[in-house]
Enzyme design. Sequence first.
Site, short mmCIF file in Angstrom:
data_model
loop_
_atom_site.label_atom_id
_atom_site.label_comp_id
_atom_site.label_asym_id
_atom_site.label_seq_id
_atom_site.Cartn_x
_atom_site.Cartn_y
_atom_site.Cartn_z
N ASP A 1 -34.83 22.59 -22.94
CA ASP A 1 -34.21 22.93 -21.65
C ASP A 1 -35.22 23.61 -20.73
OD1 ASP A 1 -31.70 22.01 -22.31
OD2 ASP A 1 -30.71 23.97 -22.30
N GLU A 2 -35.95 24.55 -21.31
CA GLU A 2 -36.92 25.32 -20.51
C GLU A 2 -37.97 24.37 -19.91
OE1 GLU A 2 -35.71 28.02 -20.09
OE2 GLU A 2 -35.25 29.18 -21.89
N THR B 1 -41.23 30.60 -21.35
CA THR B 1 -40.12 30.60 -22.30
C THR B 1 -40.16 29.33 -23.16
OG1 THR B 1 -38.69 29.78 -20.53
CG2 THR B 1 -38.52 32.10 -21.04
N GLU C 1 -28.69 27.66 -18.51
CA GLU C 1 -29.35 28.79 -19.17
C GLU C 1 -28.36 29.64 -19.96
OE1 GLU C 1 -32.41 30.05 -19.46
OE2 GLU C 1 -33.49 28.52 -18.32
N GLU D 1 -32.82 36.22 -22.60
CA GLU D 1 -31.89 35.17 -22.14
C GLU D 1 -30.57 35.77 -21.67
OE1 GLU D 1 -32.40 32.01 -21.74
OE2 GLU D 1 -34.23 31.64 -22.86
N TRP E 1 -25.86 19.76 -24.73
CA TRP E 1 -25.50 20.42 -25.99
C TRP E 1 -24.74 21.69 -25.66
CZ3 TRP E 1 -27.23 25.39 -26.66
CH2 TRP E 1 -28.33 25.80 -25.91
N HIS F 1 -28.19 29.50 -23.66
CA HIS F 1 -29.30 29.96 -24.50
C HIS F 1 -28.98 31.31 -25.16
CE1 HIS F 1 -32.22 27.41 -21.81
NE2 HIS F 1 -31.28 26.69 -22.39
N GLU G 1 -40.63 29.63 -16.66
CA GLU G 1 -39.96 28.63 -17.50
C GLU G 1 -40.91 28.07 -18.53
OE1 GLU G 1 -36.89 28.31 -17.70
OE2 GLU G 1 -35.87 28.18 -15.79
N HIS H 1 -36.53 22.64 -16.98
CA HIS H 1 -36.45 23.57 -15.85
C HIS H 1 -37.83 23.82 -15.24
CE1 HIS H 1 -32.54 25.36 -17.77
NE2 HIS H 1 -32.34 24.18 -17.19
FE LIG Z 1 -35.39 29.33 -18.54
FE LIG Z 2 -33.49 30.14 -21.19
#
Ligand SMILES: [Fe+2]
Ligand SMILES: [Fe+2]
Length: 392
Positions: free
Chosen positions: A255-256, A226, A170, A132, A87, A173, A223, A259
């Site tokens: 996403d976090e 977050t 990242e 971020e 995205w 974000h 991670e 990760h």
């Molecule tokens: Fe992160």
């Molecule tokens: Fe992030």
Amino acid sequence: MQASSGCLSSRNLAWAPRGQRSPMSLPLGPPKPTIRFRVSAVAAPPPPLKLQRTHSMPPEKVEVFRSLEGWASQWVIPLLKPVGQCWQPQDFLPDPTRPRDEFFDQVRALRDRTAELPDEYFVVLVGDMITEDALPTYQTMINTLDGVRDETGASPSPWAQWTRAWTAEENRHGDLLRTYLYLSGRVDMLMVERTVQYLIGAGMDPGTENNPYLGFVYTSFQERATFVSHGNTARMAKEGGDPVLARVCGTIAADEKRHENAYAKIVEKLLEVDPSGAMLAIADMMRKKITMPAHLMYDGRDPRLFEHFSAVAQRLGVYTADDYADILEFLIGRWRLEKMEGLTAEAQRAQEFVCGLAPRIRKLQERAEERARKMEPLSVKFSWIFNKEVVL
Ligand SMILES: [Fe+2]
Ligand SMILES: [Fe+2]
């Protein structure tokens, strides 16, 4: 948590800040500071005069990471998403390539959706966005780690490849949250941007000592923290009437999570190849407490900005001391730390400490909250929302 002097000292709280800005938390300082607001798991920077330890990993252990390069290529790199399938911020934002009226309608709709969200929500969302946006600091921090750093800026090592691509993922974000906040008109962008500039200038001190064992324990924890925090701002956006912002925060949270999975996998592997070394690293980071990445934030006005932001996050339930204990328990389970055998005597003590920590954190938190209930709530002005007051 609220605590006053003579009450539970933040120094004794396992999740509490690694010291206060005040010199009182230094070992030989005067009596403990009075804290009159809730301090969450994420609060407060380390003491300014703290000695910073460097290069604590024995040089021969660099070999561990070199020997794991093939493994990292096979198991870690695939956790990145191909850019074409990722995205991008534009997927969630008004489209400036549409005819003018249509674009303005989209902006108007965004502003209508965010109009009902409370100011305190924006304090937390801004704090998350600023965290971020200080991404250069985190890439720098990962590139301090011996044996896994990007030696050239375009190193073909899988560790370096991961770090660059992780950074690139990242980077979306902060971009997305920043643009969304800008278009909402709900926050003072000048003060937000000033805070970002101060923060990147200040850096961070996670106590990882150039040591990738410590570094990857830190990033695993962080991670997930977050993930939890963006997940909660997503839920609250939905409840507050902005389903698009809910999708924004939810997508970032996903996403976090990916990760977190990558970093936790690396620690899992370290526990396999060097069980005692990895266990000691986990205990070391938990003893120091996981400092949040934006712990040095400042807007030029409030010297305790990070503590105040964290207190609001704690009160709204976006990121709390309970979450800190939950994350610890989750990682203990994921890494199967309780069942680990064949450890050195020192690593067994570390195991005992780590595996017994979460209940202790919860108990201390309960007591602190009991005290907090007896105190007057405190309000603080946040420059990010035009100096309006928010209860801590
Ligand atoms: Fe992160
Ligand atoms: Fe992030």
